[in-house]
Design an enzyme around this catalytic site. Sequence first.
Site, mmCIF file in Angstrom:
data_model
loop_
_atom_site.group_PDB
_atom_site.id
_atom_site.type_symbol
_atom_site.label_atom_id
_atom_site.label_comp_id
_atom_site.label_asym_id
_atom_site.label_seq_id
_atom_site.Cartn_x
_atom_site.Cartn_y
_atom_site.Cartn_z
ATOM 1 N N SER A 1 -1.998 60.295 26.374
ATOM 2 C CA SER A 1 -3.099 59.566 25.754
ATOM 3 C C SER A 1 -3.733 58.622 26.766
ATOM 4 C CB SER A 1 -2.536 58.762 24.583
ATOM 5 O OG SER A 1 -3.564 58.074 23.938
ATOM 6 N N CYS B 1 3.922 49.353 17.286
ATOM 7 C CA CYS B 1 3.155 50.556 17.579
ATOM 8 C C CYS B 1 2.618 51.232 16.320
ATOM 9 C CB CYS B 1 3.977 51.542 18.396
ATOM 10 S SG CYS B 1 3.155 51.952 19.924
#
Length: 398
Positions: free
Chosen positions: A209, A342
């Site tokens: 990512s 997260c």
Amino acid sequence: MTPARPIYLDYHATTPVDPRVVEAMLPWFTEKFGNPGSVNHPYGYEAAEAVARARRQIAEILGATPREIIFTSGATEANNLAILGLARRTPPPRRHVVLPRTEHPSVLDPVRSLQRQGWQVSWVEVRRHGHPQAGQVDLDHLEQCLRRKSTALVCLMLANNEIGTIQPVAQAAQLAHRHGAVLHCDATQALGRIPVRVDQLQVDLLSFSAHKFYGPKGTGGLYLRRRQPPLRLEPLLYGGGHENRLRSGTLNVPGIVGMARALQLAAEELPREANRLAGLRNRLWELLQQELGEGVVLHGPELSRPELRLPGNLNCGFPGVDGDALLAALAPQLAVSSGSACSTAEPEPSHVLRALRLPEEQVRASLRFGLGRFTTQEHIPAAAQAVARTVKQLAPGR
Ligand SMILES: Cc1ncc(COP(=O)(O)O)c(C=O)c1O
């Protein structure tokens, strides 16, 4: 006058886009705005060429071929495509997945959805809190979990987003292959921070990512092995047949160009930057220990062995301190997170620290520090003092 912003030490959550990456991206929003799927005019060709170039650059850095890179909206999508796409292509009797509980929710949740559909799941043990390799999978246990006829998939992240543990992915891949299973690796926290090459790791699927390595949010990718023998996935998104029919949807050209530039920069700067960050991280730990003594406990693997832990990662517990109050009191000075940051939807106590069998009270009183490219030497004593002062206020007697 605008108030001073808190010191940012949350580089595992995200990173700012590097100005050099913004510069590379800008033309692809405005004058070069074409759709790479437009095959009849130069607007389309130039966008398609930019995507092809980015694909070559990313593949080269990863040790892959360009055909093996599928662009996605990020690692959550890449993990879902890897796990669900493989499951939908795997004929019975292979209906078994092996993974540790310390994986990211974007791996755990698709696996749980398979479990609801009747798949079996084995949870591999990880080294407990206090072990020099805390958080690493026990390879002997992994081998015991593998079933020659039914294991389809092993999931093992390369580096953990909370405690920075680096997993023995190459050894796990060998074991998986010996049992006829595929290895999927979530390398989201590793790419740009430690060397990552699919040819060395021998993984079959690998997710990444851009926003974790100073690229833009909403752009990522999946490496899919297409050699010896090619691995097949069922797409999750159907439509125009983009990305070799594996991920339909108009490509995010500025994002893809930015991701390739960001990865190039991170790869160039990696050796020097990893040393610098490990030095700053070790200094932060020393200062916290000096200030708080036994009032601070290290979570995760040893700091002294670079092969065990991401260089910019520190995670510690503050026994006897209310973790939420600590984070709230620190917020004006320091941008850090608890172990659980997260996943945004439900801030639960960290499943990673729980998997290390830490006492519940300590799981709830933990901080995750992530140092990165724009962290300076001056930030470190300021951060340590802010944490120590706040801990002493919340737990008098420290
Ligand atoms: C290890 C890991 N996997 C996956 C993801 C999800 O990545 P993305 O934000 O690109 O969906 C993250 C980010 O939070 C992560 O740290």
